[in-house]
Design an enzyme around this catalytic site. Structure first.
Site, PDB file in Angstrom:
ATOM      1  N   TYR A  51       0.822  -1.208   0.000  1.00 15.33           N
ATOM      2  CA  TYR A  51       0.000   0.000   0.000  1.00 15.33           C
ATOM      3  C   TYR A  51       0.855   1.257   0.000  1.00 15.33           C
ATOM      4  CZ  TYR A  51       1.324   0.398   4.866  1.00 15.33           C
ATOM      5  OH  TYR A  51       2.054   0.508   6.014  1.00 15.33           O
ATOM      6  N   PHE A  61       1.952   9.509   3.646  1.00 18.41           N
ATOM      7  CA  PHE A  61       2.219   9.348   5.073  1.00 18.41           C
ATOM      8  C   PHE A  61       2.758   7.964   5.420  1.00 18.41           C
ATOM      9  CE2 PHE A  61      -2.379   8.712   4.527  1.00 18.41           C
ATOM     10  CZ  PHE A  61      -2.536   7.440   5.047  1.00 18.41           C
ATOM     11  N   ASP A  62       2.612   7.000   4.522  1.00 16.67           N
ATOM     12  CA  ASP A  62       3.166   5.667   4.764  1.00 16.67           C
ATOM     13  C   ASP A  62       3.133   4.876   3.463  1.00 16.67           C
ATOM     14  OD1 ASP A  62       4.271   3.517   6.105  1.00 16.67           O
ATOM     15  OD2 ASP A  62       2.406   2.917   7.094  1.00 16.67           O
ATOM     16  N   ILE A  81      -7.997  -0.227   9.605  1.00 16.39           N
ATOM     17  CA  ILE A  81      -9.122   0.708   9.552  1.00 16.39           C
ATOM     18  C   ILE A  81     -10.290   0.110   8.760  1.00 16.39           C
ATOM     19  CG2 ILE A  81      -7.707   2.779   9.895  1.00 16.39           C
ATOM     20  CD1 ILE A  81      -7.849   3.253   6.863  1.00 16.39           C
ATOM     21  N   TYR A 107      -9.386   7.308  10.423  1.00 19.73           N
ATOM     22  CA  TYR A 107      -8.955   7.630  11.787  1.00 19.73           C
ATOM     23  C   TYR A 107      -9.872   8.622  12.485  1.00 19.73           C
ATOM     24  CZ  TYR A 107      -4.810   5.009  10.638  1.00 19.73           C
ATOM     25  OH  TYR A 107      -3.956   3.993  10.272  1.00 19.73           O
ATOM     26  N   PHE A 124      -5.594   5.405  -0.553  1.00 15.75           N
ATOM     27  CA  PHE A 124      -4.643   4.295  -0.548  1.00 15.75           C
ATOM     28  C   PHE A 124      -4.586   3.644  -1.920  1.00 15.75           C
ATOM     29  CE2 PHE A 124      -5.478   4.506   4.001  1.00 15.75           C
ATOM     30  CZ  PHE A 124      -4.223   4.257   4.545  1.00 15.75           C
TER      31      PHE A 124
END
Length: 143
Positions: A51, A61-62, A81, A107, A124
């Site tokens: 991902y 962010f990741d 999530i 979140y 994502f």
């Protein structure tokens, strides 16, 4: 009065064409689907997923792609999530999806400081690498 009507028309048109970056419901876009799909991911399956997570402004962010290490988790059991638990159901091995996840399935209003602000829509890019454990035959439509 005519100028006001024209202004509203262009505002409506621009929001329709460019879209609101903040989404209210989960949006799933299939970017690539393999020609054959022997197995589909179902609730309870352990899956491995690559991902890249971004905010609507494009900030990453990741990303497991950069680490070369996909995440493993049991699908549909709350280990990730809600947007992932819902958005990856029915995915075939090798399939790539783009998930636009509203805050309520991500979140929430609290976010995940410092990288994810409260109320953030998340985007994502995902790729299902492997389904481990349970057999999920593609012709079995029950997800």
């Amino acid at each position: 009065m005519r100028a006001v009507a024209i202004l509203f028309f262009f505002l409506f048109l621009s929001s329709s064409v460019f879209g609101d970056k903040e989404v209210k419901e989960l949006q799933i876009g299939v970017k690539y689907k393999p020609e054959t799909c022997e197995f589909k991911a179902r609730k309870g399956d352990t899956v491995r997923v690559h991902y890249r997570g971004k905010l609507t402004d494009g900030t990453v962010f990741d990303s497991s792609f950069e680490r070369g290490d996909p995440i493993s988790f049991e699908l549909g059991t709350g280990q990730v999530i809600k947007g992932w638990d819902q958005g990856l159901l029915g995915t075939c091995v090798g399939e790539k999806r783009k998930l636009k996840i509203p805050a309520k399935l991500g979140y929430g209003e609290q976010g995940s400081p410092p990288t994810i602000p409260g109320g953030a829509t998340l985007i994502f890019e995902t790729e299902l690498v492997e389904i481990l454990g349970k057999n999920s035959k593609a012709e079995d439509e029950e997800l």
